[in-house]
Design a protein around this motif. Structure first.
Motif: not given
Length: 360
Positions: A298-319
């Motif tokens: 219970n340190l996180s949930n699927v929805e929150e981790l999906k948001e992190i995944d999306a943010d990471v994809r955006k950062e890498v694409e911009e890089a």
């Protein structure tokens, strides 16, 4: 009073809970702050005790580790794509599958500690503080790269990080380093990232003994589950404290796995089966193991981790966009940064009549 508070909260959030950010805020109110996690016991050599077999993982740490490992995974997959598109040339060694090693190592030491490594170092570059932009731009040979576009995959450097060296220690040099460090009781942690293959040869075919944590002979050693970030973190803390307390060097073997071949010229399937790689991905993937641990505790949930995944994809694409559009270094900069803090001097080029000016 409790009913009034509940009513106020319900009123404030009614009608807006469909927004992802607000859903995350509501969910975070119910997350645990930390969890006690069991970790695999390390194999010990010349040690009476080793790292703990349980540790506390805070929600803040878990989110930080998860994001870092996802960034490294996405960055390496993007590097693979950019290499095949010919934006990246030359040698390129990817570390996807080994993310728990670099993230766990950084979590167990201080930012002021010095890290020296050979190649397959993109993940360590990131955990040592280099941005995804500077790493990918170095791979594509651009001015915005961490080594000004002149180093590439095998020559990347940062503060307190001397890494990406193309030279790999042969057995003779390693033995000499073990010897002098033990003789002088140097505070040095030697690390073997054992990903089970030396280029295209399985370790069982090349080594009479695969107990690499014992290879220091007179140096204490640890064999660690390198696919579990918490195992790596706790073992690194233990090893660092061993050195800081004046006990001399120590050797850590991190048992891990690389998903790609040795380098981009190696498809990685001629000496190992696709089933083997699939089994490692499905059962021992370091990101998957951390994700499951976070959700189960219970340190996180699927929805929150999906948001992190999306943010990471955006950062890498911009890089990646930056790495393919940033200018290449000019010819006049060819001889720059040969020496540190020296006055400018002339350097002869490939043609003896052509000279370049070197500046620090």
């Amino acid at each position: 009073m409790r009913k009034m508070l509940a009513a106020v909260v319900s009123h404030v959030f009614s009608g807006v809970t469909q927004k992802p950010a607000m859903r995350g805020l509501l969910a975070s109110l119910n997350f645990s702050n930390d969890a006690t996690c069991d970790i695999k016991k390390c194999d010990l050599y010349r040690l009476e005790e080793g790292p703990p077999t349980s540790t506390v993982l805070t929600r803040e740490e878990a989110l930080k580790y998860y994001r870092a490992m996802q960034v490294i995974r996405r960055m390496e997959l993007k590097s693979d794509q950019m290499y095949k598109q010919k934006f990246i040339r030359g040698f390129c060694h990817l570390c996807d599958g080994q993310e728990a090693c670099c993230v766990g190592l950084e979590a167990g030491i201080n930012p002021t500690d010095h890290v020296i490594t050979s190649y397959r170092a993109h993940g360590l570059c990131y955990t040592r503080g280099l941005s995804v932009k500077s790493i990918l731009a170095e791979l594509t040979g651009r001015r915005g790269g961490c080594a000004k576009g002149k180093g590439g995959s095998m020559h990347m450097y940062g503060k307190h990080f001397y890494g990406g060296n193309g030279i790999v220690g042969a057995q003779g040099q390693v033995a000499e380093a073990y010897n002098i460090s033990a003789l002088w009781k140097l505070p040095c942690v030697f690390i073997c990232e054992n990903n089970r293959y030396g280029m295209g040869t399985a370790i069982e075919r090349a080594a009479a003994s695969t107990d690499y944590h014992k290879r220091g002979n007179f140096i204490p050693g640890l064999r660690v589950n390198g696919m579990d970030i918490l195992s790596v973190r706790e073992a690194t803390k233990f090893a660092a404290e061993h050195c800081r307390s004046g006990k001399g060097p120590i050797l850590m073997e991190l048992q891990t796995y690389r998903y790609h071949g040795h380098s981009m010229s190696d498809p990685g399937v001629s000496y190992r089966s696709r089933e083997e790689v699939h089994n490692m991905r499905s059962k021992s993937d370091p990101i998957m193991l951390l994700r499951e641990r976070m959700i189960n505790n219970n340190l996180s949930n699927v929805e929150e981790l999906k948001e992190i995944d999306a943010d990471v994809r955006k950062e890498v694409e911009e890089a990646a966009q930056f790495a393919t559009t940033d200018p290449e270094p000019t010819l006049e900069e060819l001889a720059h940064h040969l020496y540190y803090r020296n006055p400018p001097f002339e350097v002869r080029g490939t043609n003896k009549w052509i000279k370049y000016m070197s500046v620090s």
